[in-house]
Motif scaffolding. Structure first.
Motif, PDB file in Angstrom:
ATOM      1  N   UNK A 513       0.794  -1.223   0.000  1.00 57.30           N
ATOM      2  CA  UNK A 513       0.000   0.000   0.000  1.00 57.30           C
ATOM      3  C   UNK A 513       0.832   1.282   0.000  1.00 57.30           C
ATOM      4  N   UNK A 514       2.139   1.166   0.145  1.00 57.43           N
ATOM      5  CA  UNK A 514       2.966   2.366   0.287  1.00 57.43           C
ATOM      6  C   UNK A 514       2.855   2.913   1.695  1.00 57.43           C
ATOM      7  N   UNK A 515       3.372   4.124   1.891  1.00 58.92           N
ATOM      8  CA  UNK A 515       3.369   4.719   3.238  1.00 58.92           C
ATOM      9  C   UNK A 515       1.974   5.066   3.736  1.00 58.92           C
ATOM     10  N   UNK A 516       0.985   4.929   2.874  1.00 56.54           N
ATOM     11  CA  UNK A 516      -0.384   5.231   3.292  1.00 56.54           C
ATOM     12  C   UNK A 516      -1.108   4.050   3.894  1.00 56.54           C
ATOM     13  N   UNK A 517      -0.382   2.986   4.248  1.00 55.18           N
ATOM     14  CA  UNK A 517      -1.072   1.831   4.810  1.00 55.18           C
ATOM     15  C   UNK A 517      -1.624   2.156   6.193  1.00 55.18           C
ATOM     16  N   UNK A 518      -2.629   1.384   6.596  1.00 56.01           N
ATOM     17  CA  UNK A 518      -3.320   1.589   7.864  1.00 56.01           C
ATOM     18  C   UNK A 518      -2.965   0.474   8.837  1.00 56.01           C
ATOM     19  N   UNK A 519      -3.124   0.761  10.113  1.00 56.87           N
ATOM     20  CA  UNK A 519      -2.840  -0.264  11.119  1.00 56.87           C
ATOM     21  C   UNK A 519      -3.731  -1.490  10.925  1.00 56.87           C
ATOM     22  N   UNK A 520      -4.952  -1.271  10.445  1.00 62.44           N
ATOM     23  CA  UNK A 520      -5.865  -2.397  10.217  1.00 62.44           C
ATOM     24  C   UNK A 520      -5.395  -3.294   9.070  1.00 62.44           C
ATOM     25  N   UNK A 521      -4.489  -2.786   8.227  1.00 67.31           N
ATOM     26  CA  UNK A 521      -3.954  -3.610   7.142  1.00 67.31           C
ATOM     27  C   UNK A 521      -3.000  -4.688   7.655  1.00 67.31           C
ATOM     28  N   UNK A 522      -2.420  -4.483   8.820  1.00 62.05           N
ATOM     29  CA  UNK A 522      -1.405  -5.420   9.304  1.00 62.05           C
ATOM     30  C   UNK A 522      -1.968  -6.826   9.455  1.00 62.05           C
ATOM     31  N   UNK A 523      -3.213  -6.922   9.889  1.00 65.04           N
ATOM     32  CA  UNK A 523      -3.807  -8.241  10.131  1.00 65.04           C
ATOM     33  C   UNK A 523      -3.933  -9.055   8.841  1.00 65.04           C
ATOM     34  N   UNK A 524      -3.901  -8.392   7.687  1.00 58.73           N
ATOM     35  CA  UNK A 524      -4.008  -9.108   6.408  1.00 58.73           C
ATOM     36  C   UNK A 524      -2.811 -10.036   6.179  1.00 58.73           C
ATOM     37  N   UNK A 525      -1.662  -9.703   6.740  1.00 55.55           N
ATOM     38  CA  UNK A 525      -0.428 -10.419   6.425  1.00 55.55           C
ATOM     39  C   UNK A 525       0.031 -11.363   7.534  1.00 55.55           C
ATOM     40  N   UNK A 526      -0.597 -11.282   8.689  1.00 59.38           N
ATOM     41  CA  UNK A 526      -0.106 -12.050   9.830  1.00 59.38           C
ATOM     42  C   UNK A 526      -0.280 -13.555   9.648  1.00 59.38           C
ATOM     43  N   UNK A 527      -1.404 -13.963   9.068  1.00 52.36           N
ATOM     44  CA  UNK A 527      -1.631 -15.390   8.858  1.00 52.36           C
ATOM     45  C   UNK A 527      -0.572 -16.016   7.972  1.00 52.36           C
ATOM     46  N   UNK A 528      -0.191 -15.302   6.916  1.00 50.68           N
ATOM     47  CA  UNK A 528       0.846 -15.792   6.000  1.00 50.68           C
ATOM     48  C   UNK A 528       2.172 -15.917   6.738  1.00 50.68           C
ATOM     49  N   UNK A 529       2.485 -14.899   7.547  1.00 55.96           N
ATOM     50  CA  UNK A 529       3.735 -14.916   8.307  1.00 55.96           C
ATOM     51  C   UNK A 529       3.770 -16.079   9.291  1.00 55.96           C
ATOM     52  N   UNK A 530       2.646 -16.344   9.936  1.00 57.63           N
ATOM     53  CA  UNK A 530       2.591 -17.412  10.936  1.00 57.63           C
ATOM     54  C   UNK A 530       2.817 -18.785  10.319  1.00 57.63           C
TER      55      UNK A 530
END
Length: 534
Positions: A513-530
């Motif tokens: 998303x670039x520097x305009x990402x939101x804190x709520x966006x973080x949860x989108x990637x956590x499952x993949x990381x886990x």
């Protein structure tokens, strides 16, 4: 060093650019050097080297050592208890293939597969009663022991122990528990144990109780930098427990978030979403009635409990909510609790939080406004606690302990200016440890580099980026930390891994998303990381 910490460090070397294949080469070379030295001082003539291998990393160390020993003029026999196709370690597989490619065989190397117990009975080694004929190298199990020994492994250990040859174990004598040092069935009884980087906890315990169980202890430096132990990395994911295929709803973590007020519903929501995305099965949010509807509208996955309108206040948490919160904890078997996101600084809220932390025994994460409201004296003896301040909140939370260090703390905001200066960086770490050691729990100091403190221990997380200055990323971190506590990690490991996952998710979010990402966006990637677990 606990075996799991060694495995984590091994993997985290790759974050520094140091491959595990390189580490295996260093380990095998060190092993061959020590074997050659022992041979020189023990025997007056050349001897054969018999290397017993299993399916893990110790086998790879043995394969590397074989190459170097051949170059020194030794005759080497490798007895494989595992078929080449079943070798689990990729690096060990690579090193076996090197040996396999050495045909026609000019070096004095023999590779023998032991398919069953009768094969073991028929090897020359099993029939030899001469001390001066062989050095046996035990690379069967090492730190990879799980459950009861297989029949073939047990038979091999018996043959090794019954031999008059000089015996050397790699890392841990096969059959010994690498964490406790206990032997449930049978273990190799070596004259020497050669270990890498640091002695494993079980070997240390065993050597103190009975030195003959490990023999002479030799520690080899294989080039692992201290940073690989200190920096949190991808390897820390292996601390997570594997989910049981037969598990059902709630088995993998139930958490409660206590927070929110009439002006702030986003903080507990973001924390809840990140908690679910990092593995918690059930996330409950206890929040004022005026806040509950907004949170419910954000996600149907969160279980939102709007607290009763007590004493005419439905806009902020207060002491009258205590019984209802305790009921939620008890009725739903809550595993961990997060207190503080978006709660505000009302005096009545502070009274609730201070009594709540005294009454509950489950793991706690204190974040945001709770750090300004909770008296640290009430939680100083709790081991199962994580607090997640930034520098300003750290000064407030540890107010009674910072007077002697206030000038140093004021300069700490410029930590990025001296992150490559050993003396200055360590001076600041010393100051922070002097402050954070006033509680038994874990302190996660958020910043350019997240610093994780627990007693004399500390770690550093380097993931994350400048885009994470957006509001709510700290709430995401707190939610992840609570989730990891609910899944059985201790406070130190949970706090450290949470910073890594939160920052890495931020790095992915910035890329997307670039520097305009939101804190709520973080949860989108956590499952993949886990799922990125070795």
């Amino acid at each position: 060093m606990d075996p799991i910490d060694m495995m984590v460090t091994d993997i985290n070397c790759e974050d520094l650019g140091l491959s595990r294949l390189c580490l295996m080469e260093n380990a095998g070379k060190c092993l061959s050097d020590e074997i050659a030295t022992i041979s020189t001082f023990t025997f007056s003539k050349p001897v054969k080297i018999a290397i017993f291998t299993g399916s893990g990393g110790n086998a790879g160390d043995g394969f590397v050592a074989a190459r170097h020993l051949l170059n020194r003029g030794f005759e080497v026999e490798i007895f494989m208890l595992t078929s080449p196709k079943d070798i689990k370690s990729i690096d060990a597989q690579i090193n076996f293939e090197i040996l396999e490619n050495m045909v026609p065989c000019i070096s004095r190397l023999k590779i023998i597969e032991l398919n069953d117990s009768s094969d073991i009975d028929n090897i020359e080694l099993a029939k030899s009663d001469s001390f001066s004929e062989y050095i046996i190298v035990d690379g069967i199990l090492g730190t990879g022991i799980k459950g009861d020994l297989r029949k073939k492994v047990k038979k091999s250990i018996e043959v090794i122990n019954n031999s008059n040859a000089l015996k050397i174990s790699i890392d841990v004598p096969s059959g010994m528990n690498p964490l406790t040092g206990k032997i449930n069935d049978i273990a190799v009884k070596p004259e020497y144990t050669i270990t890498f980087h640091k002695v494993k906890t079980g070997v240390k315990k065993a050597s103190l109780n009975n030195e003959s169980s490990v023999g002479g202890l030799v520690i080899c430096d294989i080039g692992i930098p201290i940073e690989a132990e200190i920096f949190v990395g991808n390897g820390d994911l292996i601390r997570l427990k594997n989910r049981d295929d037969a598990s059902h709803k709630g088995n993998n973590g139930r958490i409660l978030i206590v927070g929110g007020n009439k002006d702030y519903h986003g903080a507990p929501t973001i924390a809840g979403l990140s908690a679910m995305s990092s593995g918690a099965d059930l996330v409950y949010i206890a929040t004022p009635e005026s806040t509950s509807l907004a949170i419910k509208q954000k996600s149907p996955d969160l279980i939102v409990k709007g607290l009763n309108n007590c004493n005419g206040s439905k806009n902020y948490l207060n002491l009258d909510n205590l019984d209802e919160i305790m009921t939620i904890i008890d009725k739903n078997n809550i595993d961990a609790i997060l207190i503080g996101p978006g709660s505000g600084l009302n005096e009545e809220t502070g009274k609730l939080f201070n009594i709540l932390v005294k009454k509950i025994d489950i793991p706690i994460v204190l974040d945001a406004d709770a750090l300004k409201l909770v008296n640290p004296l009430l939680i100083k003896d709790k081991d199962n606690l994580i607090v997640t301040p930034h520098l300003k909140e750290l000064k407030i939370f540890f107010n009674d302990y910072v007077d002697d260090y206030i000038d140093d703390l004021n300069n700490l905001s410029n930590i990025s200016n001296f992150d490559k200066d050993f003396d200055k960086f360590n001076e600041k770490l010393s100051v922070l440890q002097s402050i954070t050691r006033n509680i038994n729990g874990t302190v996660v100091l958020k910043g350019k580099y997240d610093l994780i403190f627990n007693g004399i221990n500390f770690r550093v997380n380097r993931t994350g980026n400048s885009g994470m200055t957006v509001g709510g990323t700290g709430d995401s971190l707190a939610g992840i930390a609570t989730s990891l506590l609910s899944q059985g990690l201790n406070s130190y490991d949970a706090g450290a891994l949470a910073t890594y996952l939160n920052g890495k998710a931020g790095d992915f979010a910035k890329e997307q998303y670039g520097n305009g990402f939101l804190a709520s966006h973080l949860s989108e990637f956590l499952g993949i990381l886990m799922e990125n677990i070795y």
